[in-house]
Design a protein around this motif. Structure first.
Motif, PDB file in Angstrom:
ATOM      1  N   GLY A 197       5.285   5.027  21.446  1.00 15.90           N
ATOM      2  CA  GLY A 197       5.530   6.445  21.240  1.00 15.90           C
ATOM      3  C   GLY A 197       4.460   7.330  21.822  1.00 15.90           C
ATOM      4  O   GLY A 197       3.575   6.889  22.561  1.00 15.90           O
ATOM      5  N   THR A 198       4.574   8.602  21.491  1.00 14.19           N
ATOM      6  CA  THR A 198       3.588   9.607  21.868  1.00 14.19           C
ATOM      7  C   THR A 198       3.235  10.407  20.632  1.00 14.19           C
ATOM      8  O   THR A 198       4.036  10.549  19.705  1.00 14.19           O
ATOM      9  N   ASP A 199       2.035  10.942  20.626  1.00 15.12           N
ATOM     10  CA  ASP A 199       1.572  11.782  19.525  1.00 15.12           C
ATOM     11  C   ASP A 199       2.022  13.209  19.787  1.00 15.12           C
ATOM     12  O   ASP A 199       1.699  13.772  20.834  1.00 15.12           O
ATOM     13  N   PRO A 200       2.767  13.845  18.870  1.00 16.57           N
ATOM     14  CA  PRO A 200       3.246  15.209  19.132  1.00 16.57           C
ATOM     15  C   PRO A 200       2.148  16.267  19.105  1.00 16.57           C
ATOM     16  O   PRO A 200       2.362  17.387  19.564  1.00 16.57           O
ATOM     17  N   GLN A 201       0.973  15.924  18.606  1.00 16.06           N
ATOM     18  CA  GLN A 201      -0.100  16.900  18.468  1.00 16.06           C
ATOM     19  C   GLN A 201      -1.136  16.837  19.581  1.00 16.06           C
ATOM     20  O   GLN A 201      -1.855  17.815  19.812  1.00 16.06           O
ATOM     21  N   ARG A 202      -1.229  15.702  20.264  1.00 14.70           N
ATOM     22  CA  ARG A 202      -2.266  15.555  21.286  1.00 14.70           C
ATOM     23  C   ARG A 202      -1.827  14.496  22.287  1.00 14.70           C
ATOM     24  O   ARG A 202      -0.796  13.841  22.105  1.00 14.70           O
ATOM     25  N   TYR A 203      -2.643  14.319  23.346  1.00 18.25           N
ATOM     26  CA  TYR A 203      -2.305  13.324  24.354  1.00 18.25           C
ATOM     27  C   TYR A 203      -2.641  11.933  23.843  1.00 18.25           C
ATOM     28  O   TYR A 203      -3.800  11.557  23.728  1.00 18.25           O
ATOM     29  N   ARG A 204      -1.606  11.202  23.536  1.00 17.64           N
ATOM     30  CA  ARG A 204      -1.713   9.778  23.231  1.00 17.64           C
ATOM     31  C   ARG A 204      -0.349   9.157  23.473  1.00 17.64           C
ATOM     32  O   ARG A 204       0.665   9.657  22.991  1.00 17.64           O
ATOM     33  N   VAL A 205      -0.330   8.079  24.256  1.00 18.56           N
ATOM     34  CA  VAL A 205       0.895   7.321  24.487  1.00 18.56           C
ATOM     35  C   VAL A 205       0.544   5.849  24.309  1.00 18.56           C
ATOM     36  O   VAL A 205      -0.540   5.409  24.714  1.00 18.56           O
ATOM     37  N   TRP A 206       1.451   5.079  23.687  1.00 15.50           N
ATOM     38  CA  TRP A 206       1.139   3.679  23.428  1.00 15.50           C
ATOM     39  C   TRP A 206       2.402   2.835  23.441  1.00 15.50           C
ATOM     40  O   TRP A 206       3.503   3.313  23.193  1.00 15.50           O
ATOM     41  N   ILE A 207       2.211   1.575  23.774  1.00 20.60           N
ATOM     42  CA  ILE A 207       3.199   0.523  23.576  1.00 20.60           C
ATOM     43  C   ILE A 207       2.439  -0.652  22.987  1.00 20.60           C
ATOM     44  O   ILE A 207       1.598  -1.253  23.663  1.00 20.60           O
ATOM     45  N   ALA A 208       2.703  -0.948  21.733  1.00 17.14           N
ATOM     46  CA  ALA A 208       1.969  -1.989  21.013  1.00 17.14           C
ATOM     47  C   ALA A 208       0.461  -1.706  21.132  1.00 17.14           C
ATOM     48  O   ALA A 208       0.018  -0.614  20.784  1.00 17.14           O
ATOM     49  N   ASP A 209      -0.300  -2.656  21.687  1.00 17.43           N
ATOM     50  CA  ASP A 209      -1.753  -2.459  21.769  1.00 17.43           C
ATOM     51  C   ASP A 209      -2.208  -1.899  23.113  1.00 17.43           C
ATOM     52  O   ASP A 209      -3.406  -1.815  23.376  1.00 17.43           O
ATOM     53  N   TRP A 210      -1.274  -1.502  23.984  1.00 14.53           N
ATOM     54  CA  TRP A 210      -1.635  -0.788  25.213  1.00 14.53           C
ATOM     55  C   TRP A 210      -1.596   0.707  24.915  1.00 14.53           C
ATOM     56  O   TRP A 210      -0.653   1.198  24.283  1.00 14.53           O
ATOM     57  N   SER A 233      -3.085   4.942  26.171  1.00 16.41           N
ATOM     58  CA  SER A 233      -3.863   5.928  26.924  1.00 16.41           C
ATOM     59  C   SER A 233      -3.958   7.163  26.046  1.00 16.41           C
ATOM     60  O   SER A 233      -2.946   7.619  25.503  1.00 16.41           O
ATOM     61  N   GLU A 234      -5.132   7.705  25.918  1.00 18.56           N
ATOM     62  CA  GLU A 234      -5.301   8.881  25.070  1.00 18.56           C
ATOM     63  C   GLU A 234      -6.521   9.675  25.490  1.00 18.56           C
ATOM     64  O   GLU A 234      -7.378   9.205  26.237  1.00 18.56           O
ATOM     65  N   LEU A 235      -6.569  10.913  24.990  1.00 22.74           N
ATOM     66  CA  LEU A 235      -7.681  11.821  25.273  1.00 22.74           C
ATOM     67  C   LEU A 235      -8.482  12.008  24.001  1.00 22.74           C
ATOM     68  O   LEU A 235      -7.942  12.411  22.964  1.00 22.74           O
TER      69      LEU A 235
END
Length: 380
Positions: free
Chosen positions: A137-150, A152-154
């Motif tokens: 998923g993605t975080d609706p409040q900030r930059y974060r995208v993930w699939i399981a333990d992979w 990318s975020e700010l």
């Protein structure tokens, strides 16, 4: 039990064509209601970027990706290239009311590759997951995208990347050295004729990378330079376009270059092909197709897929007095993504030499080549 098996068959029969349709190209037609109106927003003139907010996801658009490439060096001067890309593809628009946690509304993909430049070897991994039950998923409040333990975020202005398995992984912190650069017309990157056949597109063309890389049973402390792309939209290519050649270049004199050539089925470049040159002071200039020249210097034939790719390029910008030769660090940097996007493409690290305003320059870059094994089909 028969109902259970039928449900699984129905899900798989619908799920995998959706993966094929994504083609990570923002290409599939947006979902429509009976009136023919799109439920998804389109990339149109007038969008105003705001950072860091626009690093985060844009669920009102159908497809989005966050793309990182870079060149890393260990303390013993062993060099690696890496690519990490997260894709978000919506099956239906986001809704304000709550859904079941099992609801299948978004699919997430990731591609991760490492090029060992000294050993002339290349390996890639891929992941796919639905955006439910917290699997991705993605975080609706900030930059974060993930699939399981992979992921990318700010965090505090630093991009943090994690991906891989026990034999091949990265854990990197990327500090931007230049601000986001908007491509096209104020960030609207037109890809084909017609309103909305475009994406919103920007790059952070230079980030200082530091962290660890694991490769073939060894762990390396590494540092280097990375590039970040972010695109989102709902339609892009058309039926007469077959794919594209995309280039990013980071010169050692702190100048960067991005350009893409979208190819028609008859081999001619689409007039919407373009690029951007970024100067030392972060000023940048849009490059229409007429201002740039790309010549292939050779080919490479994949024994695995049968595709024949260009291999080596001469890039010329006559007005800027820039001439660059790009050569792959490893010939075989092909990804055959059989368990995620089902797209076969070449994405690889290149070395760069040439001249700018009569002075020698060197650098590094990445090249992406799509549509060489199968023609693009927007009607899937």
């Amino acid at each position: 039990m028969r109902k259970c098996r039928f449900a699984v068959a129905l899900l798989l029969g619908w799920f995998f064509p959706v993966i094929t349709a994504c083609s990570f190209a923002l290409a599939a037609p947006a979902a429509k209601d009976l009136s023919g109106r799109s439920h998804f927003k389109r990339a149109l003139p007038g969008y105003r970027f705001s950072f860091p907010a626009d690093h985060a996801a844009h669920p009102e658009f159908r497809t989005e990706w966050w793309y990182y490439t870079g060149h890393l060096t260990s303390h013993k001067q062993r060099t690696f290239g890496f690519q990490l890309t997260f894709f978000r593809h919506a099956l239906r628009p986001s809704e304000s009311k709550a859904r079941s946690r099992w609801s299948l509304h978004t699919i997430y993909f990731a591609h991760f590759a490492i090029t060992d430049e000294q050993q002339a070897s290349f390996r890639f991994l891929e992941k796919v997951s639905r955006g439910s039950l917290g699997l991705a998923g993605t975080d609706p409040q900030r930059y974060r995208v993930w699939i399981a333990d992979w992921s990318s975020e700010l965090r505090d202005g630093v991009h943090q990347l994690q991906a891989g398995d026990d034999d091949m992984s990265i854990d990197l912190r990327l500090q931007p050295l230049k601000p986001p650069i908007l491509h096209g017309e104020q960030g609207l990157s037109q890809k084909a004729a017609g309103e909305g056949y475009a994406s919103y597109y920007y790059s952070i063309p230079r980030l200082q990378a530091a962290g660890t890389l694991s490769w073939q049973g060894k762990r390396y402390a590494v540092n280097g330079i990375a590039w970040m792309d972010h695109e989102f939209g709902s339609n892009q290519l058309r039926e007469y376009q077959v794919g594209w050649d995309w280039f990013s270049v980071q010169l050692d004199n702190n100048v960067e270059l991005m350009l893409y050539i979208i190819r028609h089925r008859n081999g001619t470049p689409d007039p919407n092909s373009s690029g951007t040159i970024i100067y030392q002071n972060s000023q940048f200039e849009h490059l229409p197709l007429a201002s740039l020249q790309v010549k292939k210097l050779g080919t490479w034939h994949s024994k695995e897929s049968g595709a024949v790719y260009p291999s080596g390029w001469l890039l010329q910008l006559p007005h800027q007095r820039l001439q660059l030769t790009l050569l792959p660090t490893v010939k075989n940097q092909e990804l055959t993504t059989a368990t995620s996007t089902l797209v076969t493409y070449w994405e690889g690290s290149v070395k760069v030499t040439g001249t700018l305003a009569g002075k020698p320059v060197t650098g590094a870059g990445y090249v992406e080549l799509t549509g060489y094994i199968a023609a693009f089909r927007p009607d899937i």
